[in-house]
Design a protein around this motif. Structure first.
Motif, PDB file in Angstrom:
ATOM      1  N   PRO A 641     -55.564 -18.725  -7.045  1.00  0.00           N
ATOM      2  CA  PRO A 641     -54.950 -18.235  -6.196  1.00  0.00           C
ATOM      3  C   PRO A 641     -53.894 -16.859  -5.814  1.00  0.00           C
ATOM      4  CG  PRO A 641     -53.561 -19.112  -8.285  1.00  0.00           C
ATOM      5  CD  PRO A 641     -55.442 -18.508  -8.056  1.00  0.00           C
ATOM      6  N   PHE A 642     -53.441 -15.801  -5.588  1.00  0.00           N
ATOM      7  CA  PHE A 642     -53.326 -14.754  -5.542  1.00  0.00           C
ATOM      8  C   PHE A 642     -51.707 -14.555  -6.127  1.00  0.00           C
ATOM      9  CE2 PHE A 642     -50.264 -11.885  -3.188  1.00  0.00           C
ATOM     10  CZ  PHE A 642     -50.570 -10.529  -3.380  1.00  0.00           C
ATOM     11  N   TYR A 643     -51.459 -13.581  -6.949  1.00  0.00           N
ATOM     12  CA  TYR A 643     -50.255 -13.421  -7.249  1.00  0.00           C
ATOM     13  C   TYR A 643     -49.581 -12.103  -6.773  1.00  0.00           C
ATOM     14  CZ  TYR A 643     -49.690 -18.110  -9.846  1.00  0.00           C
ATOM     15  OH  TYR A 643     -49.116 -19.200  -9.911  1.00  0.00           O
ATOM     16  N   PRO A 644     -48.617 -11.706  -6.597  1.00  0.00           N
ATOM     17  CA  PRO A 644     -48.040 -10.136  -7.083  1.00  0.00           C
ATOM     18  C   PRO A 644     -47.922  -8.701  -8.189  1.00  0.00           C
ATOM     19  CG  PRO A 644     -46.244 -12.030  -6.507  1.00  0.00           C
ATOM     20  CD  PRO A 644     -48.045 -12.599  -6.438  1.00  0.00           C
ATOM     21  N   SER A 645     -48.323  -9.957  -9.146  1.00  0.00           N
ATOM     22  CA  SER A 645     -48.042  -9.430 -10.242  1.00  0.00           C
ATOM     23  C   SER A 645     -48.776 -10.201 -11.857  1.00  0.00           C
ATOM     24  CB  SER A 645     -47.055  -8.434 -10.436  1.00  0.00           C
ATOM     25  OG  SER A 645     -46.181  -9.748 -11.149  1.00  0.00           O
ATOM     26  N   ALA A 648     -45.606 -12.653 -12.445  1.00  0.00           N
ATOM     27  CA  ALA A 648     -45.309 -13.412 -11.893  1.00  0.00           C
ATOM     28  C   ALA A 648     -46.395 -14.867 -12.127  1.00  0.00           C
ATOM     29  CB  ALA A 648     -45.387 -12.531 -10.303  1.00  0.00           C
ATOM     30  N   ALA A 649     -47.313 -14.031 -12.258  1.00  0.00           N
ATOM     31  CA  ALA A 649     -48.361 -15.595 -12.795  1.00  0.00           C
ATOM     32  C   ALA A 649     -48.479 -15.950 -13.905  1.00  0.00           C
ATOM     33  CB  ALA A 649     -49.985 -14.910 -12.600  1.00  0.00           C
ATOM     34  N   ARG A 650     -48.098 -14.775 -14.946  1.00  0.00           N
ATOM     35  CA  ARG A 650     -47.848 -16.241 -16.001  1.00  0.00           C
ATOM     36  C   ARG A 650     -46.408 -16.425 -16.212  1.00  0.00           C
ATOM     37  NH1 ARG A 650     -49.010 -10.665 -17.577  1.00  0.00           N
ATOM     38  NH2 ARG A 650     -51.366 -10.636 -18.617  1.00  0.00           N
ATOM     39  N   ALA A 651     -45.412 -15.995 -15.419  1.00  0.00           N
ATOM     40  CA  ALA A 651     -43.776 -17.060 -15.646  1.00  0.00           C
ATOM     41  C   ALA A 651     -44.044 -18.555 -14.176  1.00  0.00           C
ATOM     42  CB  ALA A 651     -42.760 -16.037 -14.277  1.00  0.00           C
ATOM     43  N   GLU A 652     -45.232 -18.907 -14.520  1.00  0.00           N
ATOM     44  CA  GLU A 652     -45.586 -19.570 -13.708  1.00  0.00           C
ATOM     45  C   GLU A 652     -46.794 -20.587 -14.357  1.00  0.00           C
ATOM     46  OE1 GLU A 652     -46.807 -20.044  -9.609  1.00  0.00           O
ATOM     47  OE2 GLU A 652     -44.623 -19.631  -8.234  1.00  0.00           O
ATOM     48  N   ARG A 671     -56.069  -9.748  -5.902  1.00  0.00           N
ATOM     49  CA  ARG A 671     -55.761  -9.346  -4.510  1.00  0.00           C
ATOM     50  C   ARG A 671     -56.879  -9.740  -3.473  1.00  0.00           C
ATOM     51  NH1 ARG A 671     -55.448  -2.444  -2.731  1.00  0.00           N
ATOM     52  NH2 ARG A 671     -55.475  -3.379  -0.884  1.00  0.00           N
ATOM     53  N   LEU A 672     -58.444  -9.476  -3.750  1.00  0.00           N
ATOM     54  CA  LEU A 672     -59.473  -9.772  -3.156  1.00  0.00           C
ATOM     55  C   LEU A 672     -59.724 -10.844  -2.969  1.00  0.00           C
ATOM     56  CD1 LEU A 672     -61.069  -6.066  -3.241  1.00  0.00           C
ATOM     57  CD2 LEU A 672     -59.483  -7.540  -1.402  1.00  0.00           C
ATOM     58  N   ALA A 673     -60.317 -11.929  -4.117  1.00  0.00           N
ATOM     59  CA  ALA A 673     -60.333 -13.126  -4.571  1.00  0.00           C
ATOM     60  C   ALA A 673     -59.389 -14.222  -4.345  1.00  0.00           C
ATOM     61  CB  ALA A 673     -61.505 -13.053  -5.541  1.00  0.00           C
ATOM     62  N   GLY A 674     -58.248 -13.972  -4.548  1.00  0.00           N
ATOM     63  CA  GLY A 674     -57.269 -14.936  -4.495  1.00  0.00           C
ATOM     64  C   GLY A 674     -56.501 -15.147  -2.385  1.00  0.00           C
ATOM     65  N   PHE A 675     -56.440 -16.959  -2.729  1.00  0.00           N
ATOM     66  CA  PHE A 675     -56.095 -17.237  -2.096  1.00  0.00           C
ATOM     67  C   PHE A 675     -54.819 -17.084  -1.194  1.00  0.00           C
ATOM     68  CE2 PHE A 675     -59.503 -20.221  -2.746  1.00  0.00           C
ATOM     69  CZ  PHE A 675     -59.973 -19.665  -1.725  1.00  0.00           C
TER      70      PHE A 675
END
Length: 818
Positions: A641-645, A648-652, A671-675
């Motif tokens: 999955p794409f994350y803006p930072s 933000a990823a670790r927060a979830e 950024r490129l590989a994420g859905f």
């Protein structure tokens, strides 16, 4: 001295003479009622219903046909569906679109049938499928008074849940059986009584409908919406027919049938004596009311020269409808435009010949003889011979080709790029190409698409921010993507503006052409283009060539694909379809048909690309009878999955990434590989991130290798197997040059230069678009771990498109300096 010929004006209004209607006018004065559905108007309505419409339904007299269309549309769609689209033929009068706009709808012009010049049934069906409930009404036009199939529109209304209001402005006097066209119709049919029509008064209109309740409601709407005394109970305006005009209308009814028979004799003389090569509507089964006689001149005719020649013989002419709706500036600014090649052609060739109450069959013969003389003088537009010379040719005017133009425009480079530019598009217009034909949501946000027009340096493009197609995209700002049908509308409108900019700066927009092949010599590129209208192939030369032809899912990819060491075709055994077919409009209906035999269908989706996840999402929304685990996604690579930072990823609670997976420019994770958007939401649920729960209808299986017997079993047992294996580029055949793309490798390098099979760039050859294989680098960003290809409209409309434009212009400047 020979007397000059008697003038034959195109239109000679001949309404009833008020000076001869003294008794009726005194009756109006004596009544003291001059409007407000007075006795003369009511008397006319009753007489019209009886004599014209065989006593069926009811009829309402209105101030003019445009107001009649407006209130009929407003009533038909209701307040809840205002702001939607009104589907109508492009080849009609401006009032059709104006009425829809005043009724709160966006005009949606469609192409017309080349045979009878009415709305093309296939074009209507295609747009109804594409836009769904975004279309509130259909406004068919009875072209030049010709009767149309109202039963078909009754069926369309029932099947698609749309309202129908018929624009029959020129059709009073047209017969369908023994009665006027439209008699007893289940929806309003609106006629004109303008002085220029066969049923001539001074001004006025007539609404007929088989449903008396509809007419009663419209009557109240024409009087300010007063459904109770002096009380507005519904929307309304002032559209009542004055009593004096009603007197003229009642007088016109007397002898009208005999008058129409005389006009029909003139029309028959026209049809019998027209010069060869002129096209006309098919002769009607009954009678067609004609205010003039329309024809299409032979292809290539210089219409202005013909008009001048006929004027020299005292014959008036016109060109209805040229321009058509999609060619009129204001309508273009508010309408949702679609390609209309037949209407475009008709608009260039249409000619209106005189047909008045005073004419005879001999007059028609005189006109056709004069037309024959004009055509015999070879009044044709000049035809260019030899090869066409350009500086740059762009093959493909779909999302990628127009993205190049958008990027150049944003950088202020489009005027320079346009000089010597030719853009070649197989379809009838630049814009969305096939993109709008997909029944899925985008993997880009609404704002991503709107950046193509926001603060644009070209005022004509910047103005699209207030265009209905932009508003419809903007409505999805809070959603997980935008329906591609809505994106297609915006891209078509943008492509139309860009085409005008290119042409305005000396470029050529070659729609309806396809590239056959290209070859290179020391002087540049020789490209063979085929004109689809007639198959003519002509050579075009250019210094630089850009391939923007998009991608496809070739069958040979299926032949070479293996699942757990076994060919996919062998495992699927005739149950295999490609994701592209599923994702298009009507694709899930096709799936439903294929699975009709299965009580508890099982579907295997093979692939880990965005198209694979989008296919799963589409199947879940299709209303199929899917039980637990009915859809299995089989993939090889991890789902990211794409994350803006990173925070933000670790927060979830998502930690399955390293520093190599973070873009150094933006800080985005994958950024490129994420859905993204809808596909991302599906992946997060499948992975159970942050407590999300997966849809029980979906199972996931990561293929472990050649010995994965479970993967083989899932494919073998599926009732349908969907191959979502990505796309390959539509590479243009290059004579004598093998391309890397031919061997399944990336088509372009990091500078968007097309690579040969040897890995070296082919001189002055560039590529952009789906499956081109471009990988961002440097200031463009992207995670270091990325090994795929980046496909994104925003990227094409910005950095990638600008990269190509700058290289083309730099090479051009270098040649000039040398």
């Amino acid at each position: 001295m020979t007397a000059p010929p008697r003038p034959l004006p195109l239109i000679a209004p001949c309404p009833p003479r008020l000076s001869e209607l003294g008794d009726a006018l005194r009756r109006v004065e004596a009544s003291g009622v001059f409007s407000n559905h007075g006795p003369e108007a009511r008397g006319f309505e009753e007489a019209a219903t009886a004599t014209l419409f065989g006593g069926r339904g009811a009829t309402l007299a209105v101030a003019n046909a445009t107001l009649g269309l407006t209130i009929a549309l407003a009533d038909a769609v209701g307040a809840r569906r205002r702001g939607r689209m009104a589907l109508m033929p492009a080849f009609t009068f401006a009032a059709t679109a104006q009425a829809a706009w005043w009724a709160g709808m966006t005009p949606l012009p469609c192409d017309v049938d080349p045979g009878d010049w009415g709305a093309c049934a296939r074009a209507e069906e295609r747009l109804l499928q594409r836009h769904g409930d975004a279309i509130a009404a259909i406004v068919p036009y009875a072209t030049f008074g010709r009767a149309i199939d109202l039963e078909r529109y009754r069926a369309l209304a029932a099947r698609h849940g749309v309202a129908v209001v018929v624009d029959a402005a020129a059709s009073l006097g047209t017969l369908h059986g023994a009665v006027n066209f439209g008699a007893g119709a289940p929806f309003p049919v609106v006629f004109s009584m303008h002085a220029t029509k066969p049923f001539a008064t001074a001004e006025g209109g007539l609404i007929h409908c088989g449903d008396r309740a509809t007419i009663a409601r419209l009557r109240a709407m024409t009087g300010f919406g007063f459904g109770a005394p002096r009380t507005a109970t519904m929307p309304g305006l002032n559209a009542k027919l004055p009593e004096v005009i009603a007197v003229m209308a009642r007088a016109r009814l007397k002898g009208f049938d005999a008058l129409m028979e005389r006009r029909e004799a003139v029309a028959a003389a026209y049809r019998a004596t027209l010069p060869e090569g002129c096209a006309v509507q098919p002769a009607p089964a009954e009678r067609q009311a004609l205010g003039f006689f329309p024809l299409a001149l032979p292809v290539g005719t210089d219409r202005a020269a013909v008009i001048a020649a006929l004027a020299g013989e005292a014959i008036g002419t016109g060109a209805y409808f040229s321009p058509h709706l999609g060619e009129q500036p204001w309508i273009r600014s508010v309408a949702s435009l679609t390609p209309t090649p037949v209407a475009d052609d008709l608009s260039r060739r249409i000619l209106s010949l005189p047909l008045t109450d005073a004419m005879t069959a001999a007059d028609a013969t005189r006109v056709t003889a004069a037309l024959a003389r004009a055509l015999s003088r070879r009044r044709f537009l000049p035809v260019t011979k030899g090869a066409a010379i350009h500086d740059t040719i762009v093959i493909g005017g779909g999302p990628a080709g127009t993205a190049l133009l958008t990027a150049a425009a944003k950088a202020g480079l489009l005027p320079d790029l346009s000089r010597g530019l030719a853009i070649v598009e197989r379809g009838p217009a630049l814009g969305a190409g096939a993109l709008g034909g997909y029944a899925i949501t985008s993997d880009s946000s609404a704002d991503t698409f709107l950046t193509a027009i926001a603060d644009h340096p070209d005022p004509a493009v910047a103005a699209l921010a207030d265009h209905p197609t932009a508003h419809r995209v903007a409505a999805y700002r809070a959603a997980l993507g935008v329906p591609l049908t809505e994106v297609g509308g915006l891209l078509d409108t943008l492509g139309d503006r860009l085409a005008h900019t290119v042409a305005g700066h000396g470029g050529a927009v070659l729609t309806g052409h396809e590239a056959v092949s290209a070859r290179r010599d020391g002087g540049g590129w020789h490209v063979r283009l085929r004109r689809l209208a007639d198959g003519e192939v002509r050579e075009h030369r250019a210094r630089a060539l850009v391939i923007a032809t998009g991608g496809h899912q070739p069958l040979d990819r299926l032949a070479g694909e293996q699942i757990a060491g076994v060919p996919l075709g062998e495992l699927a055994a005739g149950r295999l379809v490609q994701s592209d077919a599923v994702l298009k409009v009507g694709g899930t209906a096709m799936v439903a048909d294929l699975l009709a035999h299965a009580r508890a269908p099982r579907i295997a989706v093979v692939g880990g690309s965005t198209s694979a996840l989008t296919t799963v999402a589409a199947l879940l929304k299709a209303g199929l009878p899917l039980g637990a685990g009915a859809v299995t996604l089989l993939h090889r690579r991890p789902l990211r999955p794409f994350y803006p930072s990173a925070d933000a990823a670790r927060a979830e609670g998502y930690t399955d990434f390293t520093a190599e997976d973070i873009c150094p420019v933006s800080g985005f994770v994958y950024r490129l590989a994420g859905f993204r958007l809808e596909a991302r939401d599906l992946v997060l649920r499948l992975l159970g991130i942050d407590g999300r729960v997966a849809d029980p209808r979906v199972a996931v299986h990561r293929i472990a290798g050649d010995e994965d017997t479970a993967a083989r079993r899932l494919v073998r047992q599926a009732d349908l197997v969907v191959a979502a294996l990505g796309y390959r580029p539509h590479a243009l055949p290059i004579e004598g040059v093998a391309l890397a793309a031919d061997a399944g490798r990336a088509m372009v390098d990091g500078h968007c230069r097309v690579l040969g099979a040897d890995g070296d760039p082919v001189p002055d050859l560039y590529g952009i678009g789906l499956a081109a294989g471009f990988v961002p680098w440097g200031r463009l960003g992207g995670e270091p771990s990325f090994r795929g290809q980046a496909n994104g409209l925003w990227l094409w409309q910005n950095d990638v498109g600008r990269m190509i434009a700058e290289q083309v212009l730099a090479a051009r400047a270098g040649r000039r300096a040398a």
